[in-house]
Design a protein around this motif. Structure first.
Motif, PDB file in Angstrom:
ATOM      1  N   SER A   3      50.748  47.395  38.869  1.00 50.25           N
ATOM      2  CA  SER A   3      49.690  48.329  38.399  1.00 50.25           C
ATOM      3  C   SER A   3      49.954  49.116  37.056  1.00 50.25           C
ATOM      4  O   SER A   3      48.975  49.356  36.283  1.00 50.25           O
ATOM      5  N   GLN A  26      44.298  46.592  45.814  1.00 43.66           N
ATOM      6  CA  GLN A  26      44.994  45.912  46.964  1.00 43.66           C
ATOM      7  C   GLN A  26      44.363  46.632  48.358  1.00 43.66           C
ATOM      8  O   GLN A  26      44.509  47.791  48.511  1.00 43.66           O
ATOM      9  N   ARG A  53      46.355  51.160  39.455  1.00 45.53           N
ATOM     10  CA  ARG A  53      46.056  50.886  40.895  1.00 45.53           C
ATOM     11  C   ARG A  53      44.831  51.802  41.348  1.00 45.53           C
ATOM     12  O   ARG A  53      44.749  52.891  41.319  1.00 45.53           O
ATOM     13  N   VAL A  60      53.270  45.357  44.070  1.00 44.15           N
ATOM     14  CA  VAL A  60      51.834  45.707  43.599  1.00 44.15           C
ATOM     15  C   VAL A  60      51.507  47.148  42.854  1.00 44.15           C
ATOM     16  O   VAL A  60      51.324  47.255  41.860  1.00 44.15           O
ATOM     17  N   ASP A  61      52.607  48.050  43.325  1.00 49.16           N
ATOM     18  CA  ASP A  61      52.658  49.425  42.701  1.00 49.16           C
ATOM     19  C   ASP A  61      53.094  49.354  41.237  1.00 49.16           C
ATOM     20  O   ASP A  61      52.563  49.598  40.297  1.00 49.16           O
TER      21      ASP A  61
END
Length: 265
Positions: A112, A119, A255, A108-109
């Motif tokens: 982004s 998230q 993010r 996820v990081d």
């Protein structure tokens, strides 16, 4: 022009509520409703499956290439596929699935940098307000107040403690200088289970159809303060995710948090 929305896990408990909330808002074009291979609802109308009337959108296994935003409340097993789809098609992602692995959180990081993504372990407006204040309260009260977190969910929930309970604990730890997650004590058992100073107790309850209850207890030798949140139904999570999706669609890669989407400081 309305943003084109993809709802994953569309035949699941949360997917149905997200579809309902999105249609109710009138803010989106429902571009697709997806489910896993082999799901018995594939090919059926997503609206009829959700009990909100015919939408003219069949449940499929893939979203279109021209979508604007995805809301994902499915399972960790599907998360990598959802993320990959969003990256390949430059689609914003509201990732509300809990129980993600460390590798998935790292992914996820990384992504982004390519797509806008939120998230979050909980999509309700009330819970995100709670997230914002629990650490500040702990800091104001000081070290003499022991901190315990309890959470209760329905019997079908797979992960424990809940992602929301872990976020509460993490926010307290950040604000008070505790080492997270090493500061957590998950339940207590035995003849020598005296509370250790500086720890955060964590307790998970599973039963029946409890939608979601979280409490943070601050207790000293003289008083107790409890801050709690009770979800009456799943609609508050769905509405929060829809609100966030509307905000996130069209944003540059990055993010983001629910606090950003809701304007919580």
């Amino acid at each position: 022009m309305k943003p084109k929305l993809v709802v994953t896990g569309a035949a699941g408990r949360m997917g149905k509520r997200v579809l309902n909330a999105a249609v109710e808002s009138g803010e989106f074009e429902i571009a697709a409703a997806t489910e896993a291979d082999g799901n018995p609802t594939l090919g059926k109308d997503a609206g009829l499956t959700a009990g909100i009337g015919e939408l003219g959108v069949p449940i499929t296994t893939e979203g279109p290439a021209d979508a604007d935003v995805v809301i994902d409340f499915s399972l960790p097993q599907a998360t990598d596929k959802v993320i990959d789809y969003c990256v390949q098609n430059n689609v914003a992602l509201i990732l509300a699935t809990t129980g993600l692995s460390d590798e998935q959180l790292k992914k996820v990081d990384e992504v982004s940098a390519k797509i806008p993504i939120i998230q979050q372990t909980n999509m309700s407006v009330g819970m995100n307000t709670l997230f914002a204040v629990v650490g500040k309260v702990a800091n104001m009260l000081g070290e003499e107040y022991d901190i315990e977190i309890t959470e209760a969910h329905h019997r079908f929930k797979r992960d424990a403690p809940s992602g929301s309970a872990m976020t509460l604990a993490e926010n307290v730890a950040k604000e008070t200088g505790r080492d997270f997650p090493d500061c957590l004590v998950h339940g207590r058992y035995g003849k020598e289970a005296v509370r250790e100073k500086g720890t955060i107790g964590m307790h998970a309850i599973r039963g029946g159809d409890i939608t979601g209850e979280h409490s943070v207890i601050y207790s000293s030798l003289g008083e107790t303060i409890t801050i709690s949140h009770s979800a009456h139904n799943r609609d508050n999570f769905a509405r929060g995710s829809v609100r966030a999706a509307k905000w996130l669609a069209g944003k540059p890669a990055g993010r983001y948090s629910m606090a950003d989407a809701l304007g919580i400081k």
